[in-house]
Scaffold this motif. Structure first.
Motif, PDB file in Angstrom:
ATOM      1  N   GLY A  10      48.546  45.688  34.953  1.00 44.35           N
ATOM      2  CA  GLY A  10      47.432  45.276  34.117  1.00 44.35           C
ATOM      3  C   GLY A  10      46.972  46.413  33.223  1.00 44.35           C
ATOM      4  O   GLY A  10      46.734  47.525  33.692  1.00 44.35           O
ATOM      5  N   ALA A 165      46.595  47.579  41.531  1.00 43.64           N
ATOM      6  CA  ALA A 165      46.547  46.219  40.994  1.00 43.64           C
ATOM      7  C   ALA A 165      45.264  46.018  40.202  1.00 43.64           C
ATOM      8  O   ALA A 165      44.168  46.037  40.766  1.00 43.64           O
ATOM      9  CB  ALA A 165      46.646  45.203  42.121  1.00 43.64           C
ATOM     10  N   ALA A 166      45.421  45.853  38.892  1.00 44.50           N
ATOM     11  CA  ALA A 166      44.299  45.598  37.997  1.00 44.50           C
ATOM     12  C   ALA A 166      44.588  44.321  37.220  1.00 44.50           C
ATOM     13  O   ALA A 166      44.400  44.257  36.004  1.00 44.50           O
ATOM     14  CB  ALA A 166      44.099  46.782  37.052  1.00 44.50           C
ATOM     15  N   ASP A 167      45.056  43.307  37.950  1.00 44.28           N
ATOM     16  CA  ASP A 167      45.545  42.082  37.307  1.00 44.28           C
ATOM     17  C   ASP A 167      44.569  40.925  37.389  1.00 44.28           C
ATOM     18  O   ASP A 167      44.958  39.766  37.416  1.00 44.28           O
ATOM     19  CB  ASP A 167      46.910  41.682  37.876  1.00 44.28           C
ATOM     20  N   SER A 171      44.327  37.767  40.934  1.00 41.43           N
ATOM     21  CA  SER A 171      45.338  38.788  41.203  1.00 41.43           C
ATOM     22  C   SER A 171      46.585  38.286  41.934  1.00 41.43           C
ATOM     23  O   SER A 171      46.541  37.924  43.109  1.00 41.43           O
ATOM     24  CB  SER A 171      44.712  39.925  42.019  1.00 41.43           C
ATOM     25  N   THR A 172      47.701  38.283  41.205  1.00 44.20           N
ATOM     26  CA  THR A 172      48.990  37.939  41.819  1.00 44.20           C
ATOM     27  C   THR A 172      49.378  38.974  42.863  1.00 44.20           C
ATOM     28  O   THR A 172      49.933  38.642  43.914  1.00 44.20           O
ATOM     29  CB  THR A 172      50.084  37.858  40.735  1.00 44.20           C
ATOM     30  N   MET A 173      49.078  40.242  42.587  1.00 39.32           N
ATOM     31  CA  MET A 173      49.441  41.316  43.512  1.00 39.32           C
ATOM     32  C   MET A 173      48.720  41.164  44.848  1.00 39.32           C
ATOM     33  O   MET A 173      49.311  41.383  45.913  1.00 39.32           O
ATOM     34  CB  MET A 173      49.120  42.677  42.888  1.00 39.32           C
ATOM     35  N   ALA A 174      47.450  40.790  44.807  1.00 39.08           N
ATOM     36  CA  ALA A 174      46.699  40.608  46.046  1.00 39.08           C
ATOM     37  C   ALA A 174      47.294  39.470  46.867  1.00 39.08           C
ATOM     38  O   ALA A 174      47.399  39.562  48.102  1.00 39.08           O
ATOM     39  CB  ALA A 174      45.228  40.336  45.744  1.00 39.08           C
ATOM     40  N   THR A 286      39.814  46.050  49.869  1.00 34.69           N
ATOM     41  CA  THR A 286      40.324  46.463  48.560  1.00 34.69           C
ATOM     42  C   THR A 286      41.585  47.326  48.656  1.00 34.69           C
ATOM     43  O   THR A 286      41.996  47.906  47.646  1.00 34.69           O
ATOM     44  CB  THR A 286      39.243  47.252  47.803  1.00 34.69           C
ATOM     45  N   LEU A 293      43.319  47.779  44.977  1.00 34.12           N
ATOM     46  CA  LEU A 293      42.819  46.802  44.006  1.00 34.12           C
ATOM     47  C   LEU A 293      41.653  47.397  43.235  1.00 34.12           C
ATOM     48  O   LEU A 293      40.801  48.083  43.817  1.00 34.12           O
ATOM     49  CB  LEU A 293      42.356  45.522  44.708  1.00 34.12           C
ATOM     50  N   ASP A 296      38.202  43.274  38.603  1.00 42.90           N
ATOM     51  CA  ASP A 296      38.041  41.895  39.057  1.00 42.90           C
ATOM     52  C   ASP A 296      38.970  41.569  40.223  1.00 42.90           C
ATOM     53  O   ASP A 296      38.631  40.748  41.081  1.00 42.90           O
ATOM     54  CB  ASP A 296      38.325  40.921  37.909  1.00 42.90           C
ATOM     55  N   ALA A 297      40.145  42.179  40.268  1.00 40.43           N
ATOM     56  CA  ALA A 297      41.073  41.920  41.368  1.00 40.43           C
ATOM     57  C   ALA A 297      40.472  42.296  42.708  1.00 40.43           C
ATOM     58  O   ALA A 297      40.795  41.709  43.738  1.00 40.43           O
ATOM     59  CB  ALA A 297      42.380  42.696  41.143  1.00 40.43           C
TER      60      ALA A 297
END
Length: 497
Positions: A10, A165-167, A171-174, A286, A293, A296-297
């Protein structure tokens, strides 16, 4: 095999600042953006408040010249009743008396993300991070239950010591790492309608201000930029929610006062937007092994007004610093990366979430409850009539009689809101600094016969013995410039009952 110290997913504000910080710390860093350029997938805007001058002054200084920037020195509050009549308009700003607090007043800016995001990404690139655009990261690489990198939608593996992860909220990564599937409640849907407008007429009518609209609706904000603005509303995705997002925004469009403002600045709708935003009582976990994370993620937007850009940059900085610390130790396990949570909780970001439960409950029972707001409007109007200027210009009777009549109306209305006050407002008393409680008590001491002869410390000790609710504030061992610990405050309230 491609291998990096840090992979950031992100290139929004949080991701770019994490990449910038990581690169400045000497870490081999790459960050990914799914759009053709940062900001390409985000057409909305944001407000950057006073603390940006405190925490990111160089950025704030550099942003002043970007095309969409409008200076903000005031927030204008418009109160509309259930018949769409504008009943009250006021502004909130700062005074020059708080010069010992910088930044003071309402010294901030509004800016579209199409200007902000590429600016921040460019800072990361200049610091040494590599930016890859038009690249969607769709999965994580797991080894022995720990994140070891990411995989693009084309199947390309990118290995890393730490993934940041800043997606965004979804968040797909989460999800792919197993940290969570869904938020489990607490998200709000934010529909927005963006308008173009004549910048010179905006200067004349809007000025250096943000606007908000409160009434028998879901609470709406108006963020004003150099040549346009957007209005937006929010609502928790709860069981009694039965309104379409577009209908929430349309309520504002029906206000004659809003229509008049649009005519005055030649405003024309140009784009409808909607996104999910985590608006939580407290952020969830987090971190996990190999991944942190941010923004917002991580669920970091402010629980009071949901502003999230400062929170994204702050969490991105802390995440990159934690990653550097963990990599230098040769340990990026879940146990090691728990240091991230300790750090953000000890920072101003953690302090922001200290009252998350109280803030969320308060909003859920006010601006996100239209039926209740319809009743509260009248209470707010009576409060407004006790304002010194209102008393001066109330010519219905002798001025002092007018004052007492409105005070009488306020007292008549107060009982129906007493339960609300005890439930949602009283818990916020925990946030009053102990040193200010002492100052208030000492200011009334001279007016109390007999007790006014006591030394200050003796007087405060006596008050502490007589009042279980005040005793925690008067404990000399507690932090004088911090909220009372939650457990201490709750024990004092229980003792009072």
């Amino acid at each position: 095999m491609e291998k990096w110290d840090v992979v950031v997913v992100g290139a929004g504000p949080g991701g770019s600042y994490a990449a910038k910080t990581a690169a400045e710390l000497g870490l081999k860093t790459v960050f990914f953006e799914r759009g053709r350029r940062p900001g390409d997938k985000n057409s909305s805007g944001c407000g950057l408040g006073q603390r940006w001058w405190r925490d990111f002054p160089e950025i704030m200084e550099a942003l002043q010249g970007l095309p969409s920037v409008r200076k903000v020195e005031m927030v204008v509050i418009n109160l509309v009743d259930e018949n769409n009549r504008l009943r009250y308009r006021c502004g909130t700003t700062g005074s020059d008396l708080c010069a010992n607090r910088w930044p003071h007043g309402m010294d901030g800016i509004s800016i579209y993300r199409r200007d902000l995001d590429p600016f921040l990404a460019d800072l990361a690139v200049k610091a040494g991070a590599e930016l890859r655009t038009s690249t969607l990261v769709s999965d994580v690489i797991m080894e022995n239950g720990q994140v070891k990198g990411v995989r693009t939608e084309k199947g390309e593996p990118i290995h890393a010591e730490v993934v940041i992860a800043a997606d965004g909220a979804m968040s797909t990564m989460a999800r792919k790492s197993g940290m969570r599937n869904r938020w489990g409640g607490g998200c709000t849907l934010v529909p927005q309608l963006d308008f173009s407008a004549d910048p010179d007429k905006m200067d004349d009518v809007i000025g250096n201000a943000e606007w908000v609209w409160f009434g028998a609706l879901y609470g709406a904000y108006q963020v004003n930029f150099r040549d346009g603005f957007h209005i937006g509303a929010g609502q928790w995705l709860r069981e009694d929610w039965d309104e379409r997002p577009t209908d929430m925004v349309k309520k504002v469009l029906q206000f004659p006062a809003f229509q008049a403002m649009c005519r005055a600045i030649d405003a024309k709708p140009r784009e409808y937007q909607a996104h999910l935003l985590p608006w939580l009582k407290k952020p969830p976990k987090t971190y996990t092994g190999g991944m942190l994370l941010v923004g917002d993620a991580a669920g970091f937007p402010c629980p009071l007004e949901a502003e999230g850009i400062w929170h994204a940059l702050t969490s991105g900085k802390i995440a990159a610093e934690t990653a550097a610390w963990a990599i230098s130790r040769g340990d990026t396990s879940e146990r090691a990366l728990a240091e991230y949570e300790r750090r953000w909780k000890a920072s101003p970001l953690g302090k922001e979430h200290e009252f998350g439960p109280e803030f969320v409950d308060l909003w859920n029972s006010t601006i996100f409850d239209p039926k209740l707001m319809a009743r509260q409007i009248q209470l707010l109007l009576e409060f407004s009539m006790l304002h010194p200027f209102s008393v001066v210009f109330d010519w219905g009777d002798a001025h002092i009689d007018c004052f007492n009549q409105h005070l009488e109306h306020l007292l008549d209305l107060a009982p129906q809101f007493s339960d609300f006050g005890r439930t949602y407002l009283a818990p916020l008393a925990r946030g009053i600094w102990p040193k200010n409680v002492k100052r208030i008590l000492l200011s009334v001491k001279p007016r109390i016969p007999v007790l006014n002869k006591l030394p200050d410390n003796t007087f405060l000790r006596l008050v502490a013995k007589l009042s279980k609710s005040l005793a925690p504030y008067l404990d000399p061992t507690v932090d004088q410039e911090a909220p009372l610990p939650r457990e201490v405050f709750e024990r004092s309230r229980a003792g009072k009952r």
